[in-house]
Design a protein around this motif. Sequence first.
Motif, PDB file in Angstrom:
ATOM      1  N   THR A 242     -24.357  -0.096 -28.756  1.00  0.00           N
ATOM      2  CA  THR A 242     -24.292  -1.373 -29.458  1.00  0.00           C
ATOM      3  C   THR A 242     -24.053  -2.535 -28.497  1.00  0.00           C
ATOM      4  O   THR A 242     -23.508  -2.337 -27.406  1.00  0.00           O
TER       5      THR A 242
ATOM      6  N   TYR B 208     -19.385   7.691 -40.569  1.00  0.00           N
ATOM      7  CA  TYR B 208     -20.099   8.962 -40.685  1.00  0.00           C
ATOM      8  C   TYR B 208     -19.991   9.576 -42.089  1.00  0.00           C
ATOM      9  O   TYR B 208     -21.023   9.964 -42.652  1.00  0.00           O
TER      10      TYR B 208
ATOM     11  N   ALA C  75     -20.457   3.609 -28.731  1.00  0.00           N
ATOM     12  CA  ALA C  75     -20.199   2.172 -28.899  1.00  0.00           C
ATOM     13  C   ALA C  75     -19.317   1.611 -27.782  1.00  0.00           C
ATOM     14  O   ALA C  75     -19.426   0.436 -27.432  1.00  0.00           O
ATOM     15  N   TYR C  76     -18.451   2.454 -27.213  1.00  0.00           N
ATOM     16  CA  TYR C  76     -17.510   1.985 -26.180  1.00  0.00           C
ATOM     17  C   TYR C  76     -17.890   2.467 -24.783  1.00  0.00           C
ATOM     18  O   TYR C  76     -17.094   2.347 -23.852  1.00  0.00           O
TER      19      TYR C  76
ATOM     20  N   SER D   1     -22.217  -4.931 -29.711  1.00  0.00           N
ATOM     21  CA  SER D   1     -21.060  -5.536 -30.378  1.00  0.00           C
ATOM     22  C   SER D   1     -19.770  -5.452 -29.576  1.00  0.00           C
ATOM     23  O   SER D   1     -18.855  -6.236 -29.805  1.00  0.00           O
ATOM     24  N   LYS D   2     -19.673  -4.501 -28.666  1.00  0.00           N
ATOM     25  CA  LYS D   2     -18.386  -4.280 -28.023  1.00  0.00           C
ATOM     26  C   LYS D   2     -18.385  -4.903 -26.625  1.00  0.00           C
ATOM     27  O   LYS D   2     -18.146  -6.080 -26.497  1.00  0.00           O
TER      28      LYS D   2
ATOM     29  N   GLY E 256     -27.104  -4.018 -35.688  1.00  0.00           N
ATOM     30  CA  GLY E 256     -25.883  -3.290 -35.344  1.00  0.00           C
ATOM     31  C   GLY E 256     -26.198  -1.803 -35.324  1.00  0.00           C
ATOM     32  O   GLY E 256     -27.172  -1.357 -35.942  1.00  0.00           O
ATOM     33  N   SER E 257     -25.410  -1.027 -34.581  1.00  0.00           N
ATOM     34  CA  SER E 257     -25.667   0.420 -34.578  1.00  0.00           C
ATOM     35  C   SER E 257     -25.269   1.044 -35.907  1.00  0.00           C
ATOM     36  O   SER E 257     -25.758   2.109 -36.270  1.00  0.00           O
ATOM     37  N   HIS E 258     -24.393   0.370 -36.654  1.00  0.00           N
ATOM     38  CA  HIS E 258     -24.025   0.836 -37.999  1.00  0.00           C
ATOM     39  C   HIS E 258     -25.279   1.121 -38.830  1.00  0.00           C
ATOM     40  O   HIS E 258     -25.395   2.163 -39.466  1.00  0.00           O
TER      41      HIS E 258
ATOM     42  N   ASN F  35     -13.590   5.916 -32.036  1.00  0.00           N
ATOM     43  CA  ASN F  35     -12.828   4.911 -32.775  1.00  0.00           C
ATOM     44  C   ASN F  35     -12.429   5.577 -34.095  1.00  0.00           C
ATOM     45  O   ASN F  35     -13.322   6.099 -34.771  1.00  0.00           O
TER      46      ASN F  35
ATOM     47  N   ARG G 274     -25.127  -8.882 -34.346  1.00  0.00           N
ATOM     48  CA  ARG G 274     -25.578  -7.661 -35.001  1.00  0.00           C
ATOM     49  C   ARG G 274     -26.818  -7.066 -34.325  1.00  0.00           C
ATOM     50  O   ARG G 274     -27.948  -7.243 -34.772  1.00  0.00           O
TER      51      ARG G 274
ATOM     52  N   ASP H 245     -22.355   8.740 -30.694  1.00  0.00           N
ATOM     53  CA  ASP H 245     -22.141   7.304 -30.858  1.00  0.00           C
ATOM     54  C   ASP H 245     -21.313   6.814 -29.670  1.00  0.00           C
ATOM     55  O   ASP H 245     -20.136   7.134 -29.538  1.00  0.00           O
TER      56      ASP H 245
ATOM     57  N   PHE I  29     -15.282   8.126 -36.481  1.00  0.00           N
ATOM     58  CA  PHE I  29     -15.569   6.784 -36.999  1.00  0.00           C
ATOM     59  C   PHE I  29     -15.861   6.856 -38.506  1.00  0.00           C
ATOM     60  O   PHE I  29     -16.557   7.754 -38.983  1.00  0.00           O
TER      61      PHE I  29
ATOM     62  N   ALA J 118     -18.374  10.653 -31.834  1.00  0.00           N
ATOM     63  CA  ALA J 118     -18.140   9.352 -31.206  1.00  0.00           C
ATOM     64  C   ALA J 118     -17.458   9.597 -29.875  1.00  0.00           C
ATOM     65  O   ALA J 118     -16.448  10.294 -29.803  1.00  0.00           O
TER      66      ALA J 118
ATOM     67  N   LEU K  26     -26.923   4.308 -37.687  1.00  0.00           N
ATOM     68  CA  LEU K  26     -26.144   5.497 -38.064  1.00  0.00           C
ATOM     69  C   LEU K  26     -26.400   5.841 -39.538  1.00  0.00           C
ATOM     70  O   LEU K  26     -26.512   7.015 -39.904  1.00  0.00           O
TER      71      LEU K  26
HETATM   72  C1  LIG Z   1     -17.863  -0.854 -33.495  1.00  0.00           C
HETATM   73  C2  LIG Z   1     -18.462   0.513 -33.610  1.00  0.00           C
HETATM   74  C3  LIG Z   1     -19.811   0.702 -33.874  1.00  0.00           C
HETATM   75  C4  LIG Z   1     -20.791  -0.378 -33.928  1.00  0.00           C
HETATM   76  O1  LIG Z   1     -20.893  -1.276 -34.674  1.00  0.00           O
HETATM   77  P1  LIG Z   1     -22.102  -2.311 -34.773  1.00  0.00           P
HETATM   78  O2  LIG Z   1     -21.407  -3.611 -34.669  1.00  0.00           O
HETATM   79  O3  LIG Z   1     -22.690  -2.015 -36.090  1.00  0.00           O
HETATM   80  O4  LIG Z   1     -23.050  -2.046 -33.655  1.00  0.00           O
HETATM   81  C5  LIG Z   1     -20.329   1.979 -33.898  1.00  0.00           C
HETATM   82  N1  LIG Z   1     -19.551   3.030 -33.698  1.00  0.00           N
HETATM   83  C6  LIG Z   1     -18.260   2.908 -33.428  1.00  0.00           C
HETATM   84  C7  LIG Z   1     -17.469   4.129 -33.145  1.00  0.00           C
HETATM   85  C8  LIG Z   1     -17.665   1.651 -33.393  1.00  0.00           C
HETATM   86  O5  LIG Z   1     -16.367   1.533 -33.159  1.00  0.00           O
END
Ligand SMILES: *Cc1c(COP(=O)(O)O)cnc(C)c1O
Length: 373
Positions: free
Chosen positions: A233, A125, A205-206, A235-236, A96-98, A176, A244, A203, A122, A172, A101
């Motif tokens: 990521t 951070y 993610a979207y 994930s989205k 996951g990118s989490h 988010n 992950r 970031d 987000f 971000a 980060l």
């Molecule tokens: C969902 C999200 C992530 C990513 O989550 P992972 O599932 O860990 O890849 C990263 N940044 C933002 C802003 C998100 O909303």
Amino acid sequence: MTDAFDAARLATPACAALRAYDPGHDLPALRARLGTAIAELGSNENVLGPSPRALAAMRAALDDVYRYPDPRGAALKAALADRLGVTAQQIALGNGSHELLMMLAQCFADAAHSVVYSRYGFAVYPIAAAAAGAAGIAVPALPRTDARAPLGHDLAAMAAAVRADTRLIYLANPNNPTGTWFDDAALAALLARVPREVLVVVDEAYHEYVDLPDLAGALPFTAQYPNLVVARTFSKAHGLAGARVGYVVADASVVAVLERMRESFNVNSLALAAATAAVADEAHLAAVRRYNSAARSWLVDELARRGYRCLPSQTNFVLLDLGRDAAPLERHLLGEGVIVRPMGGYGLGQTLRISIGRRDENERLLAALDALP
Ligand SMILES: *Cc1c(COP(=O)(O)O)cnc(C)c1O
């Protein structure tokens, strides 16, 4: 009498200052109680799911699950490098990118440093900064009345907040939980202003959900700014949240530093197979984008007809701004089997974050609103 053992007293100061992740609702328990009579609009998941090719690749990879995954993730990096027009050496893969980060803060900041982020950025951070023992600098967001990005990042203020000890800025785009964004010109201005000793982490993610022409994103700037790190990521929009897998694109020297900290097999073999196949399925991603754009504008219109205002969004969710405590509405929706994300933890208790669901889920949400006493 002996004192009760409490390991918190043994934890490092940085760790002791953290709180465990609060997942919000206990979804497995809610599913068990309510069965299918439930609309899950709380976690920004892609309701169209992953590419069928990703699922097939994952199933095929099962046969070799007794083996360790490729510790370098070479096939996925090659696919991404080809798609994004960068080299494989510019890519780091994460669980996951989490994870990436968090690693960025661990690798580049400690108690001697500060980390800059936006007040309603987000939630990861401030946690990443605190876990590294660094000082977090939360820059005030744009006002609620800002026409383009209410509660969004104030990039000029963020650039001005950079101190001599700042090592990282987290942005971000889109953000988010607000759903808001800043355009490429605003990013260019920030990059031009920030010293090269400060890593600018964008970031995205979207990113795949964005449909505005002035929002190409940060990737084109990586050639000019070696201190720029772009996080993405699967994930989205790629619909692989449960697998992950995420990545960053950065200067090869940034990636080389991350590689020192990275756990050797952080991305599992099923996730690697699925993500590699997902990169190749452009048609699926296009269908996801089309569905999301149409469903989001439909939902925003239907909410507006009922008097509910949403912040502008380039993501697969909207932030509904109620203008008063949103907890009673959240409870009502939960009672109707509609799960949305309460925002009190962000200090946004007058808002609810609502993911774009399947058509039937979105209709359930509207029906639940219409059923309000
Ligand atoms: C969902 C999200 C992530 C990513 O989550 P992972 O599932 O860990 O890849 C990263 N940044 C933002 C802003 C998100 O909303």
